[in-house]
Every structure is written in C-alpha cells, then in structure tokens.
Design a protein around this motif. Sequence first.
Motif, PDB file in Angstrom:
ATOM      1  N   LEU A 251       0.858  -1.184   0.000  1.00  0.00           N
ATOM      2  CA  LEU A 251       0.000   0.000   0.000  1.00  0.00           C
ATOM      3  C   LEU A 251       0.895   1.235   0.000  1.00  0.00           C
ATOM      4  O   LEU A 251       1.708   1.417   0.907  1.00  0.00           O
ATOM      5  CB  LEU A 251      -0.920  -0.026   1.228  1.00  0.00           C
ATOM      6  N   ILE A 271      -1.169  -4.318  -5.422  1.00  0.00           N
ATOM      7  CA  ILE A 271      -0.666  -2.970  -5.148  1.00  0.00           C
ATOM      8  C   ILE A 271      -1.842  -2.004  -5.004  1.00  0.00           C
ATOM      9  O   ILE A 271      -2.763  -2.003  -5.835  1.00  0.00           O
ATOM     10  CB  ILE A 271       0.288  -2.491  -6.270  1.00  0.00           C
ATOM     11  N   VAL A 272      -1.821  -1.245  -3.921  1.00  0.00           N
ATOM     12  CA  VAL A 272      -2.887  -0.283  -3.645  1.00  0.00           C
ATOM     13  C   VAL A 272      -2.242   1.088  -3.460  1.00  0.00           C
ATOM     14  O   VAL A 272      -1.185   1.191  -2.839  1.00  0.00           O
ATOM     15  CB  VAL A 272      -3.656  -0.700  -2.363  1.00  0.00           C
ATOM     16  N   VAL A 274      -2.850   5.405  -2.620  1.00  0.00           N
ATOM     17  CA  VAL A 274      -3.660   6.559  -2.244  1.00  0.00           C
ATOM     18  C   VAL A 274      -2.833   7.791  -2.576  1.00  0.00           C
ATOM     19  O   VAL A 274      -1.703   7.935  -2.093  1.00  0.00           O
ATOM     20  CB  VAL A 274      -3.991   6.562  -0.727  1.00  0.00           C
ATOM     21  N   PHE A 283      -0.602   5.073  -9.930  1.00  0.00           N
ATOM     22  CA  PHE A 283      -1.915   4.527 -10.289  1.00  0.00           C
ATOM     23  C   PHE A 283      -1.834   3.598 -11.504  1.00  0.00           C
ATOM     24  O   PHE A 283      -2.662   2.719 -11.674  1.00  0.00           O
ATOM     25  CB  PHE A 283      -2.920   5.654 -10.546  1.00  0.00           C
ATOM     26  N   MET A 285       0.111   1.265 -11.946  1.00  0.00           N
ATOM     27  CA  MET A 285       0.449  -0.105 -11.570  1.00  0.00           C
ATOM     28  C   MET A 285      -0.427  -0.611 -10.424  1.00  0.00           C
ATOM     29  O   MET A 285      -0.229  -1.719  -9.941  1.00  0.00           O
ATOM     30  CB  MET A 285       1.926  -0.196 -11.185  1.00  0.00           C
ATOM     31  N   ALA A 286      -1.399   0.204 -10.020  1.00  0.00           N
ATOM     32  CA  ALA A 286      -2.201  -0.173  -8.855  1.00  0.00           C
ATOM     33  C   ALA A 286      -3.363  -1.090  -9.231  1.00  0.00           C
ATOM     34  O   ALA A 286      -4.001  -0.910 -10.265  1.00  0.00           O
ATOM     35  CB  ALA A 286      -2.732   1.088  -8.171  1.00  0.00           C
ATOM     36  N   ASP A 287      -3.624  -2.079  -8.396  1.00  0.00           N
ATOM     37  CA  ASP A 287      -4.815  -2.914  -8.564  1.00  0.00           C
ATOM     38  C   ASP A 287      -6.035  -2.173  -8.034  1.00  0.00           C
ATOM     39  O   ASP A 287      -7.149  -2.396  -8.477  1.00  0.00           O
ATOM     40  CB  ASP A 287      -4.640  -4.232  -7.803  1.00  0.00           C
ATOM     41  N   PHE A 288      -5.776  -1.331  -7.045  1.00  0.00           N
ATOM     42  CA  PHE A 288      -6.859  -0.511  -6.501  1.00  0.00           C
ATOM     43  C   PHE A 288      -6.259   0.825  -6.092  1.00  0.00           C
ATOM     44  O   PHE A 288      -5.216   0.865  -5.443  1.00  0.00           O
ATOM     45  CB  PHE A 288      -7.517  -1.200  -5.302  1.00  0.00           C
ATOM     46  N   GLY A 289      -6.919   1.914  -6.482  1.00  0.00           N
ATOM     47  CA  GLY A 289      -6.381   3.222  -6.128  1.00  0.00           C
ATOM     48  C   GLY A 289      -7.479   4.143  -5.644  1.00  0.00           C
ATOM     49  O   GLY A 289      -8.626   4.056  -6.107  1.00  0.00           O
ATOM     50  N   VAL A 290      -7.118   4.994  -4.705  1.00  0.00           N
ATOM     51  CA  VAL A 290      -8.042   6.037  -4.282  1.00  0.00           C
ATOM     52  C   VAL A 290      -7.387   7.378  -4.572  1.00  0.00           C
ATOM     53  O   VAL A 290      -6.302   7.676  -4.064  1.00  0.00           O
ATOM     54  CB  VAL A 290      -8.365   5.948  -2.776  1.00  0.00           C
ATOM     55  N   VAL A 291      -8.053   8.182  -5.425  1.00  0.00           N
ATOM     56  CA  VAL A 291      -7.594   9.540  -5.664  1.00  0.00           C
ATOM     57  C   VAL A 291      -8.181  10.394  -4.550  1.00  0.00           C
ATOM     58  O   VAL A 291      -9.405  10.552  -4.464  1.00  0.00           O
ATOM     59  CB  VAL A 291      -8.074  10.055  -7.039  1.00  0.00           C
TER      60      VAL A 291
ATOM     61  N   ARG B 232       0.838  -4.232 -15.875  1.00  0.00           N
ATOM     62  CA  ARG B 232      -0.103  -4.874 -14.957  1.00  0.00           C
ATOM     63  C   ARG B 232      -1.495  -4.572 -15.465  1.00  0.00           C
ATOM     64  O   ARG B 232      -1.747  -3.492 -15.985  1.00  0.00           O
ATOM     65  CB  ARG B 232       0.069  -4.310 -13.545  1.00  0.00           C
ATOM     66  N   GLY B 235      -6.114  -1.464 -12.921  1.00  0.00           N
ATOM     67  CA  GLY B 235      -6.839  -1.637 -11.671  1.00  0.00           C
ATOM     68  C   GLY B 235      -8.060  -0.743 -11.611  1.00  0.00           C
ATOM     69  O   GLY B 235      -8.399  -0.056 -12.567  1.00  0.00           O
ATOM     70  N   GLN B 236      -8.699  -0.814 -10.466  1.00  0.00           N
ATOM     71  CA  GLN B 236      -9.893  -0.002 -10.250  1.00  0.00           C
ATOM     72  C   GLN B 236      -9.477   1.263  -9.496  1.00  0.00           C
ATOM     73  O   GLN B 236      -8.862   1.172  -8.428  1.00  0.00           O
ATOM     74  CB  GLN B 236     -10.879  -0.835  -9.424  1.00  0.00           C
ATOM     75  N   ILE B 237      -9.771   2.423 -10.064  1.00  0.00           N
ATOM     76  CA  ILE B 237      -9.387   3.679  -9.416  1.00  0.00           C
ATOM     77  C   ILE B 237     -10.667   4.435  -9.043  1.00  0.00           C
ATOM     78  O   ILE B 237     -11.529   4.659  -9.896  1.00  0.00           O
ATOM     79  CB  ILE B 237      -8.531   4.568 -10.361  1.00  0.00           C
ATOM     80  N   VAL B 238     -10.788   4.781  -7.771  1.00  0.00           N
ATOM     81  CA  VAL B 238     -11.967   5.537  -7.349  1.00  0.00           C
ATOM     82  C   VAL B 238     -11.517   6.908  -6.839  1.00  0.00           C
ATOM     83  O   VAL B 238     -10.383   7.077  -6.393  1.00  0.00           O
ATOM     84  CB  VAL B 238     -12.755   4.810  -6.216  1.00  0.00           C
TER      85      VAL B 238
END
Lengths: 309, 258
Positions: A251, A271-272, A274, A283, A285-291, B232, B235-238
């Motif tokens: 993270l 990979i996460v 923020v 972002f 390379m992220a599997d999940f991202g929060v902007v 990769r 991914g999901q970006i919120v």
Amino acid sequence: MTDILVYVPDSGKHAAEVLTLARSLGDVSAIAFDDAAASLASEYGAAKVYRVNAAGIDDYFVAPKATVLTDLARQVSPSVFLLPSTDEGKALAARVAVVLDNGLLTDVTGLETDGTARQDIFAGAIIAKSKLAKGFTLATVATGATAAAPAPAEAPVETVEATVSEDDQRVKVAESIDEPAGDRPGLAEADVVVSGGRGVGSADDFALIERVADALGGAVGASRAATDAGYYPHKFQVGQTGTTVSPQLYLAAGISGAIQHRAGMQTSRVIVAVNKDADAPIFGMADFGVVGDLFQVLPQAAEEIEKRK
Amino acid sequence: MNIVVLVKQVPDSGLARQLDAQLRVDRNGANNVMGELDEYAVEAALQLKEAHGGEVTILTLGPDQATETIRKTLAMGADKALHISDESVAGSDALATSKILAAALGRFEWDLVIAGAESTDSGMGIMPHLLAARTGVAAATGARKIDVDGTAVNVEHQRDNGYDVLTTQLPAIVSVWDTINTPRYPSLKGIMAAKRKPIETLTVGDLGIDAAEVGAAAAATEVLEAADRPPRSAGQIVTDEGEGGRALAEFLAAEKFV
Ligand SMILES: Cc1cc2nc3c(=O)[nH]c(=O)nc-3n(C[C@H](O)[C@H](O)[C@H](O)COP(=O)(O)OP(=O)(O)OC[C@H]3O[C@@H](n4cnc5c(N)ncnc54)[C@H](O)[C@@H]3O)c2cc1C
Ligand SMILES: Cc1cc2nc3c(=O)[nH]c(=O)nc-3n(C[C@H](O)[C@H](O)[C@H](O)COP(=O)(O)OP(=O)(O)OC[C@H]3O[C@@H](n4cnc5c(N)ncnc54)[C@H](O)[C@@H]3O)c2cc1C
C-alpha cells in the motif's frame, strides 16, 4: 541429476527462495556457515549440506568466505552455483567469478534447467533472457524470484574445516550494529507493507502510516523523499537504493511512483495506492487506487479495518 | 592522499531506456548522465581531498561521449581524468570491464579507489569486488560513511537492518550509497576551470590488453532476448468523495487482507 551448489547465508526468506529455485533444477548441495542456515537447507530440500567451521571468519569482511566458496566450487565443480542477490551474495559471487575465471549473472528473477536466466533490467521495465555462454552457471538470485516452499529432508552433513588466511584478513568487521527492529514484521519478509512518501508531510504524521500497517499486521516502508526529509529512518526505504520487497500487499500513500521506487516493489502481488494526484504514475500499476487526500482516506480505512477485525 | 573515482556514464534512469538491436544498452540517445550513485563517489572523494590534500583522478571506461560526464566531474572539482575509449569494448561483460579497469588502475599511484555502490544502468553492484579480487587490494564496500585517519580507513557498511563498521588500511577500494553525502553542483568557476584540466584518452591496446579478450565475442554472458515488461492489468481507481477509505477497506477485505 544436475549438481547445484547454493550458498545459504542465514535462515531468512530470501535464502529459502533460493533453495526452492535450486531444487527445481537438480540435486542441491548447500553451503552453510552456521547451524541455522544448515537446518534451513535441510528444511528446503537440500540433498547435502556442507557445514563450514572456520574460527573467526565473521570477524572479516567477505574475503575469507569467498575463499571457502571458491574452494568448494572447485572441488564440487557444480553445473549451477546460486547465491542470494544481497550485497554479500554479490560480493562473494564476484570474487568466485574472478578466481575461477567464470562469467556471472546477477539479480536473476528466474532460471531454467538449460541455464537460461531471466533478468529484469532498467528497474524492471525490460525483461531479458540471458545465459552464460561458457563455464558453469554462476548467478545471484533476486528476492521474490520464487515462492519459498519447504520440502523437509534429512540431508547428510559434511563438515568442512577451514582457516582464515592472512590475505583474507585485510578488512575487519570491527562492530556490527543492529538497529532495533521493533514489533512489526521485517520489511523484506513482511506479507503486507504500508509505505508513506513525501505526501505524508512530516515525521509525526507517519503515525498514520503506522496505524494502517498495524491494522493490517504489516511492516512500514517509505520512499526516498520521505527518508531524505527525515520523516522515517533510512532503513525503511523501499526501492533501488533501499530494500526490495515483494509482499502479498503493498500500500503506497503519498508516493508518486518514481521508477527507482517501483524498482523495489513492483513484484508485489497486490498494489494499492492513495494519492491526491490522479495522474501520479503509481496509479498505472495499482490494482486498486483512491484519488484523494491521504489524511481523509487513511483514517477512515484504518477505522473500518479495525472494526472488521 | 591520491584518490581515483570510478565513474560510468549511463542513460538517465528517470527517462525511458532501451536496448539496441544487439540487445546492448542504447547509449546513443541524448539522455546520458553520470551514474547517479557515482556523483556521491565524486563528492566523497572531494571531501576527503579537502580534509587530507592530494589529488582526485577520474577513471571512466566508455564511448567518446562519456567525455561530457568526465567534464562534469572536473567541474565539480576533480583534478584530472583517464578515459578508456575503444570500439572493441562494446558488449563486454562485467569480468572484461573489471580487467580493463584493473589494468588502468595499474598505471598510476593511488591510495584509495571510490566507486558507486552500483551503476544505474546494468546495476550489478560488483565492480569493486571484481577489482579487489584482481588486484589483491582490500575492498570495504556499501558505505554510508567513510573516515580516513592516517593510513586507517573506517567505513560504515550499510545493511538493511543496521550497519557494520569495517576497518582496513590504505590502499583500499570503497563504494558508496546515496546516504553518504549530498553531491555538490558544479559552480560557474568550476565549469570554466574544467576546460583546462587534463583528460588522457587510451585504448585497451595501450593498457596491454588484447582486444580479443574484451567485447561481445569474449563475453561469458549472452543476452538472448528482451521485451518490455507486460503492463499490470488496469486496476480499479476511485475518487474519494467521502467514502474512499471505506472503499479501500472493502477492497482489502475482498482480497482477504482484513
Ligand atoms: C541486459 C543486460 C544484462 C547484462 N547482464 C550481465 C550479467 O549478468 N553479467 C555480466 O557480466 N554482464 C552483464 N551485462 C554487461 C554489464 O552490464 C557490463 O559489463 C558492465 O560493465 C557491468 O558493470 P555494472 O555497470 O553493472 O557495474 P556495477 O558493479 O554496478 O558498478 C559499480 C560501480 O563501478 C564503477 N564502474 C562500473 N563500470 C564502470 C566503467 N565502465 N567505467 C568506470 N567505472 C565503472 C562505477 O563507480 C559504478 O558505480 C549485461 C548487460 C545488459 C545490457
Ligand atoms: C540513484 C537514485 C536512487 C534512488 N533510490 C530510491 C529508492 O530506493 N526509493 C525511492 O523511493 N526513491 C528513490 N529515488 C528517488 C526517486 O527518484 C523519487 O524522487 C522518490 O521516490 C520520490 O518520493 P515520493 O514519491 O515520496 O515523492 P514525490 O515524487 O514528491 O511524490 C509525493 C506524492 O505525494 C502526493 N501527495 C502529496 N500530498 C498528499 C496528500 N495529502 N494525500 C495524498 N497524496 C499526496 C503527491 O501527489 C505526489 O504524487 C532514487 C533516485 C535516484 C536518482
């Protein structure tokens, strides 16, 4: 079966990975300088263990161990000789290479039975296949190249008595200082790493990164911008000139994702990120991202995780 | 105290880098810079010279355009340079590189060799130990701090979990990490002075090495193929509108990290 020689420095995860990879190539003979390393070798399927006794060898830097490894390599004449890609492993491999006049491959991320190695170059942007055109396959293995899998065996142990020559005593290890590891898992070994960057903004605010790490049972990491600014000690730096990590979860908070940072974490499974900048390279390379602002997002996430535990 | 700094010119690691058709590092672009860790080696040498006197000599093995990097080190304050430039070196492996550098080091008197802990292109991180094995000189590598006191050298060797204090005697080979100092920028005066500082250029033949012992044909390592790392999967970006933290926690729970 092919003879594989492996240098086992300790009982850590990286050493276990190298043994696991070696086992897929042939019969492994492990070289261990202490009991912990010897028992790891057995646990990870070595067919034989050379247990080296050399009084005072740890008082000197690299050279005497290199001499022992060179002598064993000469005696065993293996088809493959693997060491972990640590500073010590590389230094040893370099010295073995010169004395035996054999080529060497560093930081391999995979190795096939025909000697073809995979190397992730330019901070991992390019993946190359290479091999040694002559000599035996002497290689250092990058961390995370393989998942460590035990295969307990009662490996016969051969004791090797060695002495430290005067020539090898030129560089003395006068002191060895271990900085306290604290209660969290070690960075290189952790399954979860939560890292903060320049965006965290201060040493005090790293408490937020620690809180998320603790909620997930993980280690804390930092970018070089954060360690340079004194937000967090250098030994927690992830990246090209810091530690390379390959956890199940990475993270990154307030980290842009510079190539030198990616070099140390891109093989993480999940990979996460923020980050308040939607265009930050992390972002990509992220599997999940929060902007968003990490000071809004992380406390809420930590609370939710703590609640669900 | 006479110090030699090993400096390699590399493609800028912050920009896109490529291999050429022969699967060698493409050095023809305009993006060449001094190895980013070598800047710290130059700075360490200049600080030691300021404290103890002596001379700082730069040693570079690389194509003609590496002169630009050498000029920068001279502008920072190094005194002179030896540049080994030879077409036959292209495609050399690390062992051949070390053979050439060791021969070059044999051409003059020095007390200390300082290198970067690793280059920032191929980044093998082994050159100082290859040179130590070839020359028989002590190597104390991976420094975050170097002290020289008379003929004694003390190095804090950086580890992941602390450091070791290494002690040895001159002559010695050391290498440095980016924790050791903050490299200076060349001043205008330094840039002007650099134009008059001597750069000696030699071929491998001048060092008494047969061109057949170096280069691609002599290399033990062979690069078979190379490809870009597959990206990769996206991914999901919120975007956080008040619920971003909860969304993050939910993702982690779905992935079984919670
Ligand atoms: C895809 C690819 C894979 C490769 N794999 C291998 C391999 O596995 N094995 C192999 O033997 N070769 C390999 N090579 C070739 C290798 O990169 C070069 O031979 C190179 O000289 C090795 O040094 P390095 O830059 O990695 O040195 P490092 O050991 O990382 O350099 C440490 C320091 O030594 C000094 N130094 C290094 N080179 C020079 C120089 N030319 N001039 C002055 N100072 C210098 C600098 O101070 C530098 O910071 C590969 C090349 C490519 C393109
Ligand atoms: C030779 C060399 C070796 C290097 N080795 C390493 C290494 O090992 N490891 C490493 O990390 N770097 C390394 N670097 C440095 C690297 O190039 C970058 O400078 C560094 O990684 C940047 O760190 P950062 O992402 O924290 O900072 P920045 O690039 O400044 O990014 C900060 C990010 O935080 C975001 N942000 C700011 N405030 C907030 C907020 N409130 N909420 C959310 N997001 C916010 C910004 O949008 C930005 O994306 C090396 C460089 C060189 C030349």
